[in-house]
Write a protein that holds these residues in place. Structure first.
Motif, short mmCIF file in Angstrom:
data_model
loop_
_atom_site.label_atom_id
_atom_site.label_comp_id
_atom_site.label_asym_id
_atom_site.label_seq_id
_atom_site.Cartn_x
_atom_site.Cartn_y
_atom_site.Cartn_z
N ALA A 2 0.83 -1.21 0.00
CA ALA A 2 0.00 0.00 0.00
C ALA A 2 0.86 1.25 0.00
O ALA A 2 0.47 2.27 -0.57
CB ALA A 2 -0.94 0.00 1.21
N ASP A 3 2.04 1.18 0.62
CA ASP A 3 2.92 2.34 0.66
C ASP A 3 3.44 2.67 -0.74
O ASP A 3 3.51 3.83 -1.13
CB ASP A 3 4.08 2.07 1.61
N ALA A 4 3.79 1.66 -1.52
CA ALA A 4 4.27 1.88 -2.89
C ALA A 4 3.15 2.46 -3.75
O ALA A 4 3.38 3.34 -4.57
CB ALA A 4 4.78 0.59 -3.49
N GLU A 5 1.94 1.98 -3.55
CA GLU A 5 0.80 2.48 -4.31
C GLU A 5 0.52 3.94 -3.95
O GLU A 5 0.21 4.76 -4.82
CB GLU A 5 -0.43 1.62 -4.06
N GLN A 6 0.64 4.27 -2.68
CA GLN A 6 0.41 5.65 -2.24
C GLN A 6 1.48 6.58 -2.83
O GLN A 6 1.17 7.69 -3.26
CB GLN A 6 0.41 5.73 -0.72
N LYS A 7 2.73 6.15 -2.86
CA LYS A 7 3.80 6.96 -3.46
C LYS A 7 3.55 7.15 -4.95
O LYS A 7 3.79 8.22 -5.49
CB LYS A 7 5.16 6.30 -3.23
N ARG A 8 3.09 6.10 -5.62
CA ARG A 8 2.80 6.19 -7.05
C ARG A 8 1.67 7.19 -7.31
O ARG A 8 1.74 8.00 -8.23
CB ARG A 8 2.42 4.81 -7.57
N LEU A 56 7.85 22.65 -13.91
CA LEU A 56 8.92 21.70 -14.19
C LEU A 56 9.38 21.00 -12.91
O LEU A 56 9.59 19.78 -12.90
CB LEU A 56 10.10 22.40 -14.86
N ILE A 57 9.51 21.74 -11.84
CA ILE A 57 9.91 21.15 -10.55
C ILE A 57 8.88 20.14 -10.08
O ILE A 57 9.21 19.04 -9.61
CB ILE A 57 10.15 22.25 -9.50
N LEU A 58 7.59 20.48 -10.20
CA LEU A 58 6.53 19.56 -9.76
C LEU A 58 6.51 18.30 -10.62
O LEU A 58 6.36 17.19 -10.09
CB LEU A 58 5.17 20.25 -9.81
N ILE A 59 6.68 18.44 -11.92
CA ILE A 59 6.67 17.28 -12.80
C ILE A 59 7.87 16.38 -12.52
O ILE A 59 7.73 15.15 -12.42
CB ILE A 59 6.63 17.72 -14.27
N ILE A 60 9.03 16.95 -12.35
CA ILE A 60 10.23 16.15 -12.08
C ILE A 60 10.13 15.46 -10.73
O ILE A 60 10.45 14.27 -10.59
CB ILE A 60 11.49 17.02 -12.17
N SER A 61 9.68 16.18 -9.70
CA SER A 61 9.56 15.55 -8.38
C SER A 61 8.52 14.44 -8.38
O SER A 61 8.70 13.40 -7.74
CB SER A 61 9.26 16.59 -7.31
N GLY A 62 7.43 14.63 -9.11
CA GLY A 62 6.42 13.57 -9.22
C GLY A 62 6.95 12.36 -9.95
O GLY A 62 6.69 11.22 -9.57
N TYR A 63 7.72 12.60 -11.02
CA TYR A 63 8.32 11.49 -11.77
C TYR A 63 9.31 10.71 -10.91
O TYR A 63 9.32 9.48 -10.93
CB TYR A 63 9.01 12.03 -13.02
N LEU A 64 10.12 11.42 -10.14
CA LEU A 64 11.08 10.75 -9.27
C LEU A 64 10.38 9.98 -8.16
O LEU A 64 10.81 8.88 -7.78
CB LEU A 64 12.06 11.76 -8.68
N LYS A 65 9.30 10.53 -7.62
CA LYS A 65 8.56 9.84 -6.56
C LYS A 65 7.93 8.57 -7.11
O LYS A 65 7.91 7.53 -6.44
CB LYS A 65 7.50 10.75 -5.96
N ARG A 66 7.41 8.62 -8.34
CA ARG A 66 6.84 7.41 -8.96
C ARG A 66 7.94 6.38 -9.21
O ARG A 66 7.71 5.18 -9.05
CB ARG A 66 6.17 7.74 -10.28
N GLY A 67 9.12 6.84 -9.60
CA GLY A 67 10.23 5.92 -9.86
C GLY A 67 10.69 5.21 -8.61
O GLY A 67 11.03 4.03 -8.63
N GLU A 70 8.42 2.32 -7.64
CA GLU A 70 8.56 1.10 -8.44
C GLU A 70 9.62 0.18 -7.86
O GLU A 70 9.56 -1.03 -8.03
CB GLU A 70 8.92 1.46 -9.89
N GLU A 71 10.63 0.75 -7.19
CA GLU A 71 11.74 -0.08 -6.68
C GLU A 71 11.37 -0.87 -5.45
O GLU A 71 10.51 -0.78 -4.77
CB GLU A 71 12.92 0.84 -6.34
#
Length: 71
Positions: A2-8, A56-67, A70-71
């Motif tokens: 659930a934690d990974a899903e919440q981060k995604r 740009l900052i929001l999009i990059i931080s969201g992309y990194l949080k989704r990445g 996944e790990e």
């Protein structure tokens, strides 16, 4: 799990908010010609640049949080 899903979901939300900020930035760009007629082009340029960087900052931080989710 659930934690990974919440981060995604959080990452996706940040990316969506960043995209919404860019749409608002396009609205400011739309009104730029009228600002130039009034002599306020520097104010409009600073708002455009600020919104572009924020999006740009929001999009990059969201992309990194989704990445990281996944790990």
């Amino acid at each position: 799990m659930a934690d990974a899903e919440q981060k995604r979901e959080t990452g996706t939300s940040l990316m969506f908010i960043g995209l919404a900020v860019w749409v608002a930035d396009l609205l400011v760009v739309f009104f730029l010609p009228s600002g130039m007629k009034l002599g306020r082009e520097t104010m409009f340029i600073s708002i455009i640049a600020t919104l572009a960087v924020l999006g740009l900052i929001l999009i990059i931080s969201g992309y990194l949080k989704r990445g990281k989710a996944e790990e």
